[in-house]
Design a protein around this motif. Sequence first.
Motif, PDB file in Angstrom:
ATOM      1  N   ALA A  22      -0.412   3.319  -7.225  1.00 36.01           N
ATOM      2  CA  ALA A  22      -1.676   5.190  -6.134  1.00 36.01           C
ATOM      3  C   ALA A  22      -0.530   5.434  -5.675  1.00 36.01           C
ATOM      4  N   PRO A  23      -0.970   6.636  -4.040  1.00 35.29           N
ATOM      5  CA  PRO A  23      -0.391   7.456  -3.542  1.00 35.29           C
ATOM      6  C   PRO A  23      -0.842   6.537  -2.389  1.00 35.29           C
ATOM      7  N   LYS A  24       0.455   6.803  -1.532  1.00 32.75           N
ATOM      8  CA  LYS A  24       0.382   6.748  -0.025  1.00 32.75           C
ATOM      9  C   LYS A  24      -0.425   7.307   0.102  1.00 32.75           C
ATOM     10  N   ARG A  25      -1.712   7.356   1.522  1.00 31.84           N
ATOM     11  CA  ARG A  25      -2.981   7.928   2.586  1.00 31.84           C
ATOM     12  C   ARG A  25      -2.754   8.999   3.115  1.00 31.84           C
ATOM     13  N   THR A  26      -1.772   8.853   3.175  1.00 32.80           N
ATOM     14  CA  THR A  26      -0.596  10.170   3.450  1.00 32.80           C
ATOM     15  C   THR A  26       0.014  11.048   3.688  1.00 32.80           C
ATOM     16  N   GLU A  27      -0.107  11.115   1.942  1.00 30.73           N
ATOM     17  CA  GLU A  27       1.201  11.914   0.861  1.00 30.73           C
ATOM     18  C   GLU A  27      -0.142  12.222   1.242  1.00 30.73           C
ATOM     19  N   ILE A  28      -1.831  12.853   1.417  1.00 29.65           N
ATOM     20  CA  ILE A  28      -2.740  13.630   1.430  1.00 29.65           C
ATOM     21  C   ILE A  28      -2.779  14.274   1.944  1.00 29.65           C
ATOM     22  N   GLU A  29      -2.785  15.882   1.400  1.00 28.13           N
ATOM     23  CA  GLU A  29      -2.948  17.480   2.198  1.00 28.13           C
ATOM     24  C   GLU A  29      -4.381  17.522   1.468  1.00 28.13           C
ATOM     25  N   PRO A  30      -4.528  17.570   3.354  1.00 25.97           N
ATOM     26  CA  PRO A  30      -6.120  18.459   2.876  1.00 25.97           C
ATOM     27  C   PRO A  30      -6.444  19.580   2.614  1.00 25.97           C
ATOM     28  N   ALA A  31      -4.942  20.870   2.702  1.00 26.45           N
ATOM     29  CA  ALA A  31      -4.586  21.913   2.656  1.00 26.45           C
ATOM     30  C   ALA A  31      -3.993  22.167   0.752  1.00 26.45           C
ATOM     31  N   ASP A  32      -3.782  20.894   0.505  1.00 25.59           N
ATOM     32  CA  ASP A  32      -3.577  21.264  -1.012  1.00 25.59           C
ATOM     33  C   ASP A  32      -4.775  20.902  -1.397  1.00 25.59           C
ATOM     34  N   ILE A  33      -6.153  19.984  -1.458  1.00 22.46           N
ATOM     35  CA  ILE A  33      -7.139  19.839  -2.261  1.00 22.46           C
ATOM     36  C   ILE A  33      -8.405  20.977  -0.481  1.00 22.46           C
ATOM     37  N   LYS A  34      -8.453  22.010  -0.507  1.00 23.63           N
ATOM     38  CA  LYS A  34      -9.402  22.845   0.565  1.00 23.63           C
ATOM     39  C   LYS A  34     -10.736  23.138  -0.340  1.00 23.63           C
ATOM     40  N   LYS A  35     -10.420  23.781  -1.177  1.00 24.61           N
ATOM     41  CA  LYS A  35     -11.589  24.092  -1.827  1.00 24.61           C
ATOM     42  C   LYS A  35     -12.462  23.349  -2.292  1.00 24.61           C
ATOM     43  N   LEU A  36     -11.994  21.402  -2.597  1.00 24.85           N
ATOM     44  CA  LEU A  36     -12.574  20.276  -2.930  1.00 24.85           C
ATOM     45  C   LEU A  36     -13.067  19.692  -1.575  1.00 24.85           C
ATOM     46  N   LEU A  37     -12.604  20.464  -0.119  1.00 24.51           N
ATOM     47  CA  LEU A  37     -12.543  19.110   0.691  1.00 24.51           C
ATOM     48  C   LEU A  37     -14.237  18.926   1.299  1.00 24.51           C
ATOM     49  N   ALA A  38     -15.066  20.290   1.294  1.00 25.97           N
ATOM     50  CA  ALA A  38     -16.921  20.026   0.674  1.00 25.97           C
ATOM     51  C   ALA A  38     -17.513  18.904   0.257  1.00 25.97           C
ATOM     52  N   ASP A  39     -17.133  18.337  -0.356  1.00 32.42           N
ATOM     53  CA  ASP A  39     -17.352  17.316  -1.879  1.00 32.42           C
ATOM     54  C   ASP A  39     -16.978  15.905  -1.318  1.00 32.42           C
ATOM     55  N   THR A  40     -15.717  15.927  -0.594  1.00 37.15           N
ATOM     56  CA  THR A  40     -14.812  14.496  -0.388  1.00 37.15           C
ATOM     57  C   THR A  40     -14.700  13.544  -0.027  1.00 37.15           C
ATOM     58  N   PHE A  41     -14.644  12.527   0.076  1.00 34.36           N
ATOM     59  CA  PHE A  41     -15.001  11.770   1.481  1.00 34.36           C
ATOM     60  C   PHE A  41     -13.562  10.746   0.941  1.00 34.36           C
TER      61      PHE A  41
END
Length: 213
Positions: A22-41
């Motif tokens: 698994a990746p580290k949680r600190t590696e997740i960049e919201p800008a990289d998945i901005k089109k998905l953010l409204a459906d993510t959790f």
Amino acid sequence: MKLAGSIALFHYWNRLRDGRSAPKRTEIEPADIKKLLADTFILEKDSRGEAVFRLAGTRLCAAYGRELKGFSFPSLWRAKDQPLISRLVDGVFQKHTVMLVAYQAISRSGRKVPFELLALPLEGGAESQRCLGVAAPAHKPFWLGADPVVDATIDNMRIVDPKTEQIARSERPAIGAPSLAPNDLDAASTLAGYGKARRIRHLLVLDGGREDE
């Protein structure tokens, strides 16, 4: 894995982990998945060891007609399915499995729409167990967001150990579900005592507790 959002998030997560479980949680960049953010959790374990929402996207919250932060994740399903959901998401936290759930979301007035939910583990250490996910409808009926979802019945589940995922990067389609091989021992342990599991090619599929109204 059928929906574009699930596929996109899986491939993003898979690139970040780069061979790790698994990746580290600190590696997740919201800008990289901005089109998905409204459906993510993001889920985390609370002091009782239960999976709860740490964050939830605006569109997902709108579908359920409430702010999901702090709410129990298993509580989204019927009482008889909650122990199974709890065991499976615990596998995401502890064993770094990938959980994919197809379910029927049911509104307050009894309308139904199929949803797909994907939960992906994040490495945060034993004291900070979290996972990243996306949940979205297969289509967007006019009532979704106005008639809140209050219940759900499971159609099927797929449990995957990402460490056994065999498909090579060069063989991956640009769009489409990745070919994933489940860990039979982990899956059998998780599913023990709950219904019947069916193998479809490389996937282990569990028929859920869907009931016809």
